[in-house]
Design a protein around this motif. Sequence first.
Motif, short mmCIF file in Angstrom:
data_model
loop_
_atom_site.label_atom_id
_atom_site.label_comp_id
_atom_site.label_asym_id
_atom_site.label_seq_id
_atom_site.Cartn_x
_atom_site.Cartn_y
_atom_site.Cartn_z
N VAL A 272 0.84 -1.20 0.00
CA VAL A 272 0.00 0.00 0.00
C VAL A 272 0.87 1.25 0.00
CG1 VAL A 272 -1.63 1.35 1.38
CG2 VAL A 272 -1.96 -1.12 1.10
N SER A 273 0.60 2.16 -0.94
CA SER A 273 1.34 3.41 -1.05
C SER A 273 0.37 4.57 -1.27
CB SER A 273 2.34 3.36 -2.22
OG SER A 273 3.27 2.31 -2.07
N PHE A 274 0.59 5.67 -0.58
CA PHE A 274 -0.22 6.87 -0.78
C PHE A 274 0.46 8.04 -0.07
CE2 PHE A 274 -1.72 4.93 3.12
CZ PHE A 274 -1.80 6.00 4.00
N SER A 275 -0.07 9.23 -0.27
CA SER A 275 0.45 10.41 0.43
C SER A 275 -0.72 11.30 0.83
CB SER A 275 1.43 11.19 -0.45
OG SER A 275 0.77 11.68 -1.61
N VAL A 276 -0.49 12.14 1.84
CA VAL A 276 -1.48 13.11 2.31
C VAL A 276 -0.78 14.45 2.50
CG1 VAL A 276 -3.36 13.52 3.94
CG2 VAL A 276 -2.45 11.21 3.69
N LYS A 277 -1.37 15.49 1.95
CA LYS A 277 -0.79 16.82 2.07
C LYS A 277 -1.32 17.55 3.30
CE LYS A 277 0.17 17.69 -2.82
NZ LYS A 277 -0.05 18.63 -3.97
N ARG A 278 -0.60 18.58 3.71
CA ARG A 278 -1.10 19.44 4.79
C ARG A 278 -2.40 20.09 4.31
NH1 ARG A 278 2.32 20.69 9.01
NH2 ARG A 278 1.04 22.51 9.47
N GLY A 279 -3.41 20.09 5.17
CA GLY A 279 -4.70 20.68 4.81
C GLY A 279 -5.62 19.76 4.05
N GLU A 280 -5.21 18.49 3.89
CA GLU A 280 -6.01 17.55 3.10
C GLU A 280 -6.69 16.52 3.99
OE1 GLU A 280 -5.54 14.68 -0.84
OE2 GLU A 280 -3.81 14.95 0.49
N ILE A 281 -7.91 16.15 3.60
CA ILE A 281 -8.61 15.02 4.23
C ILE A 281 -8.64 13.89 3.21
CG2 ILE A 281 -10.74 14.16 5.25
CD1 ILE A 281 -11.42 17.02 6.07
N LEU A 282 -7.91 12.82 3.49
CA LEU A 282 -7.91 11.64 2.63
C LEU A 282 -8.82 10.59 3.26
CD1 LEU A 282 -6.72 10.06 0.20
CD2 LEU A 282 -4.93 9.24 1.74
N GLY A 283 -9.92 10.27 2.59
CA GLY A 283 -10.84 9.26 3.09
C GLY A 283 -10.42 7.87 2.66
N GLY A 446 -4.38 23.32 8.45
CA GLY A 446 -3.16 22.72 7.90
C GLY A 446 -2.86 21.33 8.40
N LYS A 447 -3.75 20.73 9.19
CA LYS A 447 -3.52 19.35 9.62
C LYS A 447 -3.73 18.41 8.43
CE LYS A 447 -3.38 20.57 14.07
NZ LYS A 447 -2.13 20.59 14.85
N ALA A 448 -2.99 17.32 8.40
CA ALA A 448 -3.21 16.25 7.41
C ALA A 448 -4.06 15.18 8.09
CB ALA A 448 -1.88 15.67 6.95
N ILE A 449 -5.17 14.82 7.46
CA ILE A 449 -6.15 13.97 8.13
C ILE A 449 -6.47 12.75 7.27
CG2 ILE A 449 -8.50 13.86 9.03
CD1 ILE A 449 -8.26 16.83 9.67
N LEU A 450 -6.43 11.57 7.90
CA LEU A 450 -6.93 10.35 7.28
C LEU A 450 -8.23 9.97 7.98
CD1 LEU A 450 -3.77 10.24 6.76
CD2 LEU A 450 -4.05 7.75 6.66
N VAL A 451 -9.29 9.73 7.22
CA VAL A 451 -10.57 9.34 7.78
C VAL A 451 -10.97 7.98 7.22
CG1 VAL A 451 -13.02 9.86 7.96
CG2 VAL A 451 -11.36 11.71 8.11
N ILE A 452 -11.12 7.01 8.10
CA ILE A 452 -11.59 5.68 7.72
C ILE A 452 -13.05 5.58 8.13
CG2 ILE A 452 -11.34 3.20 8.11
CD1 ILE A 452 -8.40 3.82 8.94
N VAL A 459 -17.76 9.29 3.92
CA VAL A 459 -16.49 9.43 3.21
C VAL A 459 -16.60 10.49 2.13
CG1 VAL A 459 -14.84 8.25 1.71
CG2 VAL A 459 -15.72 7.08 3.71
N MET A 460 -17.70 10.46 1.38
CA MET A 460 -17.86 11.37 0.25
C MET A 460 -18.12 12.80 0.72
SD MET A 460 -20.04 8.89 -2.28
CE MET A 460 -19.87 9.92 -3.73
N ARG A 461 -18.76 12.93 1.85
CA ARG A 461 -19.04 14.26 2.38
C ARG A 461 -17.78 14.95 2.90
NH1 ARG A 461 -23.61 15.78 6.97
NH2 ARG A 461 -22.91 17.90 7.36
N LEU A 462 -16.84 14.16 3.45
CA LEU A 462 -15.69 14.73 4.13
C LEU A 462 -14.43 14.84 3.28
CD1 LEU A 462 -15.90 12.93 7.60
CD2 LEU A 462 -16.08 15.39 7.21
N SER A 463 -14.23 13.93 2.33
CA SER A 463 -12.91 13.69 1.77
C SER A 463 -12.59 14.58 0.58
CB SER A 463 -12.78 12.23 1.34
OG SER A 463 -13.09 11.37 2.41
N HIS A 464 -11.33 15.05 0.55
CA HIS A 464 -10.81 15.74 -0.62
C HIS A 464 -10.37 14.75 -1.69
CE1 HIS A 464 -9.72 18.94 2.61
NE2 HIS A 464 -10.97 19.05 2.22
#
Length: 504
Positions: A272-283, A446-452, A459-464
């Motif tokens: 598994v590979s991915f990245s999350v930027k500052r200010g991003e919500i990755l669902g 500016g927090k980087a956020i992962l939401v499971i 997921v669709m409402r929150l995620s960038h």
Amino acid sequence: MTDLIRLSGIEKRFPGVHALKGVGFDLTPGEVHALMGENGAGKSTLMKIMSGVYQPDAGDILLEGRAVHLPGPAAAQRLGIGMIHQELALMNHLTVAQNIFIGREPRRSFGRLDEDALNRNAAAIFAAMKIDIDPRAEVMELSVAKQQMVEIAKALSFRSRILIMDEPTAALNDREVNELFAIIARLKSEGVGVVYISHKMDEIKRIADRVTVMRDGATVGTVGKEASIATIISMMVGRELDGSSVDIPDLATAPVALEVRGLRRGRAVQDVSFSVKRGEILGFAGLMGAGRTEVARLIFGADRREAGEIIVHGKPCKITTPLDAVEAGIGYLSEDRKHLGLALGLDVRDNIALPNLRLFRRLFGVVDDTALAAKARDYIKALTIRTPSERQEARLLSGGNQQKIVLAKWLLRDCDILIFDEPTRGIDVGAKAEIYKLLQSLAAEGKAILVISSELPEVMRLSHRIAVMCEGRLTGILPGGPETTQEQIMGLATRQASNAGEAA
């Protein structure tokens, strides 16, 4: 043809949850009837009613046309209903034969166990199934696939005419799946009816005669084997989203806060590979067992990874324990807040303080209670935690307020990267809206956020962006916003699309 079993008008309520709403389901002899739906659709509850684990609040159960009451699993087994759970219920230190006939062992005179008869009876069942397993082998010596066969043999030892299989191929490889399907085909030819619960579309199309889809505790409909995958997926996710879609910020120049490369742990997490930027919500979306929580635990150091690299703010980070992750600025809100996120017997103040005591230590290690209490009150006010005071025990607060306490302790720690695993599970609608606003405001800071989340609308409402997993693999990363549909997500979650979207 008389149904083997027919359930109609089944109702089931738990405190605060209407789990089943007038559900119907039927099974005929020699049929594989698949039951599908998103996590929380009510599939497992319905099957637990069919197997006697739960009793319905209303509705009828007809077994070959005769009304029956199933007060427990033993009663269901006596009537020929067997259930094979996703989590196998075998005793590893006992032999195969002992597991099959536990509590029903043949006896000699004076009550002595007849081991020869026990092994012969087990061997006869395996011969009928056309599989080669030594009845005398200890279960711990068997592969997962063979343990699955032992569970089937155990169910058949009750002369089951109805067999319920819950995600039976979750831990099997392709060869083992073929062996299982061959056994199911033989059972069908003998008139056994099989209820098959699975999220895998390719299996459903291959083995099922009919498919019933559940959604939000109700039956959506039943279709034949000729129905298209697109039709079934549409039935599974065909509800309106709750709330407005997310505003996607321009993050083109934002720095990457967290990068994960080649993360691996057995079958649960595979490259598994991915990245999350500052200010991003990755669902993170996916069905049960997809590996989302396992990824989070590896990033946080709660489980040991076999391979992979974790990079925080551009620098490789050695994370082998949760303390390492906290020191790197990563906070993790577990899906099980009561056992892993909170000390329920402690008060609000002390829970907020747990990962932050060094901030309040004074001379000789004494904790500054006045400063700690003041800071706890600040977060109680900022997060609108509804509590009489900071000295209220956490166990006495609602689920939404407990979740805010967990959030407060990581905010006080000033974590740059926050992982939220099922952040609104067990929380009422009003508290959900508050949690959503908090996550969005944290991203804006500016927090980087992962939401499971197991709820697609959430997921669709929150995620960038939305990362989708299936069977331990990242099958695609989709953009947030209105251009991404629930059908696209479910297609990736059921392996019906190739690795689409971005890879990181």
